[in-house]
Write a protein that holds these residues in place. Structure first.
Motif, short mmCIF file in Angstrom:
data_model
loop_
_atom_site.label_atom_id
_atom_site.label_comp_id
_atom_site.label_asym_id
_atom_site.label_seq_id
_atom_site.Cartn_x
_atom_site.Cartn_y
_atom_site.Cartn_z
N THR A 125 -73.54 66.65 -54.99
CA THR A 125 -74.17 65.33 -54.97
C THR A 125 -73.32 64.31 -55.71
OG1 THR A 125 -76.33 66.39 -54.91
CG2 THR A 125 -76.30 64.05 -55.43
N ILE A 126 -72.72 64.73 -56.82
CA ILE A 126 -71.92 63.82 -57.63
C ILE A 126 -70.49 64.35 -57.69
CG2 ILE A 126 -71.68 62.80 -59.94
CD1 ILE A 126 -74.25 61.96 -58.55
N LEU A 127 -69.51 63.47 -57.52
CA LEU A 127 -68.11 63.89 -57.64
C LEU A 127 -67.90 64.48 -59.03
CD1 LEU A 127 -66.43 60.82 -55.89
CD2 LEU A 127 -66.43 63.17 -55.03
N THR A 128 -67.16 65.59 -59.09
CA THR A 128 -67.01 66.30 -60.36
C THR A 128 -66.02 65.62 -61.29
OG1 THR A 128 -65.20 67.63 -59.54
CG2 THR A 128 -67.41 68.52 -59.27
N GLY A 129 -66.01 66.10 -62.53
CA GLY A 129 -65.00 65.65 -63.50
C GLY A 129 -63.64 66.18 -63.09
N LYS A 130 -62.67 66.17 -64.01
CA LYS A 130 -61.30 66.61 -63.70
C LYS A 130 -60.76 65.93 -62.45
CE LYS A 130 -61.97 71.05 -65.90
NZ LYS A 130 -61.86 72.49 -65.86
N ASN A 131 -61.01 64.61 -62.36
CA ASN A 131 -60.52 63.82 -61.23
C ASN A 131 -60.99 64.35 -59.89
OD1 ASN A 131 -58.73 61.71 -62.52
ND2 ASN A 131 -57.96 63.59 -63.47
N HIS A 132 -62.22 64.85 -59.89
CA HIS A 132 -62.86 65.33 -58.65
C HIS A 132 -62.12 66.51 -58.04
CE1 HIS A 132 -64.50 61.51 -59.45
NE2 HIS A 132 -63.95 60.79 -58.51
N PHE A 133 -61.25 67.17 -58.80
CA PHE A 133 -60.49 68.31 -58.27
C PHE A 133 -61.42 69.27 -57.52
CE2 PHE A 133 -58.82 72.64 -58.58
CZ PHE A 133 -57.56 72.47 -58.05
N GLY A 134 -61.09 69.55 -56.28
CA GLY A 134 -61.85 70.53 -55.52
C GLY A 134 -63.01 69.97 -54.71
N ASN A 135 -63.33 68.70 -54.89
CA ASN A 135 -64.39 68.14 -54.04
C ASN A 135 -63.86 67.91 -52.63
OD1 ASN A 135 -66.06 66.31 -56.61
ND2 ASN A 135 -66.93 67.90 -55.32
N MET A 136 -64.59 68.42 -51.65
CA MET A 136 -64.22 68.23 -50.26
C MET A 136 -65.30 67.38 -49.58
SD MET A 136 -63.16 71.10 -47.44
CE MET A 136 -61.60 71.47 -48.24
N VAL A 137 -64.85 66.36 -48.85
CA VAL A 137 -65.75 65.37 -48.26
C VAL A 137 -65.53 65.30 -46.75
CG1 VAL A 137 -66.30 62.90 -48.19
CG2 VAL A 137 -65.80 64.00 -50.39
N VAL A 138 -66.62 65.27 -46.00
CA VAL A 138 -66.58 65.08 -44.55
C VAL A 138 -67.06 63.66 -44.25
CG1 VAL A 138 -67.77 65.74 -42.41
CG2 VAL A 138 -66.80 67.49 -43.90
N PHE A 139 -66.37 62.96 -43.33
CA PHE A 139 -66.76 61.56 -43.09
C PHE A 139 -66.75 61.18 -41.62
CE2 PHE A 139 -62.48 59.85 -42.30
CZ PHE A 139 -61.66 60.72 -42.99
N ASP A 140 -67.54 60.18 -41.34
CA ASP A 140 -67.60 59.53 -40.02
C ASP A 140 -67.75 58.04 -40.31
OD1 ASP A 140 -68.20 58.78 -37.32
OD2 ASP A 140 -70.33 58.90 -37.81
N THR B 212 -71.87 57.37 -44.99
CA THR B 212 -71.06 57.78 -43.84
C THR B 212 -70.26 59.03 -44.19
OG1 THR B 212 -69.14 56.47 -44.53
CG2 THR B 212 -70.78 55.36 -43.14
N ALA B 213 -70.42 59.54 -45.39
CA ALA B 213 -69.63 60.67 -45.87
C ALA B 213 -70.46 61.49 -46.84
CB ALA B 213 -68.37 60.16 -46.57
N ALA B 214 -70.15 62.78 -46.93
CA ALA B 214 -70.88 63.63 -47.88
C ALA B 214 -69.96 64.70 -48.44
CB ALA B 214 -72.07 64.29 -47.19
N ILE B 215 -70.19 65.04 -49.70
CA ILE B 215 -69.47 66.14 -50.31
C ILE B 215 -69.99 67.44 -49.70
CG2 ILE B 215 -68.93 67.31 -52.49
CD1 ILE B 215 -69.67 64.70 -53.95
#
Lengths: 188, 188, 188
Positions: C69-84, C56-59
């Motif tokens: 595709t995979i959440l990054t290291g450094k506590n996912h810093f900078g990953n942006m996710v869109v969801f429904d 229901t969500a994607a990076i």
């Protein structure tokens, strides 16, 4: 003599700290008085491929013609940045942070620098607990620009207002220091 | 005769301009009257790899299965777009702009078209100075959909309200024209 | 006996459902009473390259050092996710959804998990029609955290308030269930 001399200096300092907006006083008076007013600085250090230890922000989106390490041409149009910046009471990057500015901005114009901001000031100290949420357009080339305070939590429960941003300093395309003059008009 | 004929036309034109929302009047009446109401059009020309001169918007984020030049399949789920669009008083792209619509949207559903918007109307003319800030869900398949006016600055200091969006026209996946009926219920 | 026994259980259940915030009652009382209060759950299933049918969500954004595709290291810093995401009345992913949570979040800190959220609850049922719009910082490591209700449409016309989020469950880095305790203090 020393006391007499320091008094006006203190007044000048207070004025500088209380009014980073450089808005003429007459214009402020047209509005109602804020129920709360606070001035802070925050410090954005953008990742550029060589500063991962110190960086507080990173490019996470770019248009097809750009990349995520260097801000693109065309006035950075389409670059989206996520940040977690220290908030300080004065303009010194090395002062003890009183909170964190967390959010995102993106550059949104091809011909000049303009940006759009969504972010929060997050406080967790004896002084302040809670958050203030901001959103709005940031026409960077203007000396000052206003964004909306769209809500708050904790000590800033349900607040609304205006925040006047001023670029206090920048170094290359890596370090940006913003002065934020927060004027709250709805306090609960 | 000419005068008698033009009068009803003018009335029809006014109704069209004042109410692009197509909401039944009875529904509007259930709410309080707006303290201010304005209708604008804005024009989004999405970069597609071949129109960099005219484009006012660009894809800056996409899911792993997409790219940033062409909107992805699955109803563009995950495409994030940054825009700086001209605002006009009528539906003509070539009319003199009265301001800029600046912000971002992203498509957020796999099975049908829906989007989410965060943007500002930025005015700097003799008519209006200041900005209006918007946020909310945009279920594109509905004829009209409402987003929130979450704040404003300058002439729109501290305002709140509702904006009704209607897709007035689109051409392929490049040009989108939106009619925005802004109804402000908190004016300062 | 059965009836006498089930009564307190019902009370406990109601308390659990009405108060997912786990905030001490004394603290709530310091604030005015909400004009409306609702508790919901929403369910985020993040695309990981293998679950495109259920996700229901994607990076959609990541820093230069990550991918989508995979959440990054450094506590996912900078990953942006869109969801429904589906919204349910209880904590069961398979309960009939009463609406959709649509928006975006991004991770914004290198040393611990924190995020920032902009989203809407979109309702279109006999129970509720309209939307509630949210924005704010989400310090994920805190048991509960407050974001702002910045506006609403339809049944939630012009509303404002606070939403207390609590991570109710998570499985790996794919499934996240949030409990949302919505307290509205401005109702029109």
């Amino acid at each position: 003599m020393g006391g007499a001399k320091s008094f006006p200096s203190l007044v000048i300092l207070l004025v500088l700290v209380l009014d980073c907006s450089a808005t003429p006083i007459s214009k402020i008076r047209a509005h109602p008085q804020p129920c709360k007013r606070m001035v802070f600085y925050f410090h954005d250090i953008l990742y550029n491929g060589h500063n991962s230890k110190n960086a507080t922000a990173a490019i996470v989106g770019s248009p097809a013609w750009g990349n995520r390490t260097i801000l693109t041409g065309k006035n950075h149009f389409g670059n989206m940045v996520v940040f977690d910046d220290p908030i300080t009471l004065d303009n010194n990057l090395h002062s003890t942070p009183v909170g964190r500015a967390q959010g995102f901005y993106f550059y949104d114009k091809k011909d000049i620098f303009t940006a759009w901001l969504g972010f929060s000031f997050v406080f967790n100290s004896t002084e302040h607990k809670g958050s203030i949420n901001f959103a709005g357009a940031d026409p960077l080339m203007n000396k000052t620009r206003d964004v909306s305070v769209i809500g708050g939590t904790g000590d800033f429960f349900m607040t609304r207002g205006i925040a006047t941003l001023r670029t206090d300093a920048f170094e290359g395309e890596v370090y940006f220091r913003l002065c934020v003059d927060i004027k709250l008009y709805e306090c609960w």
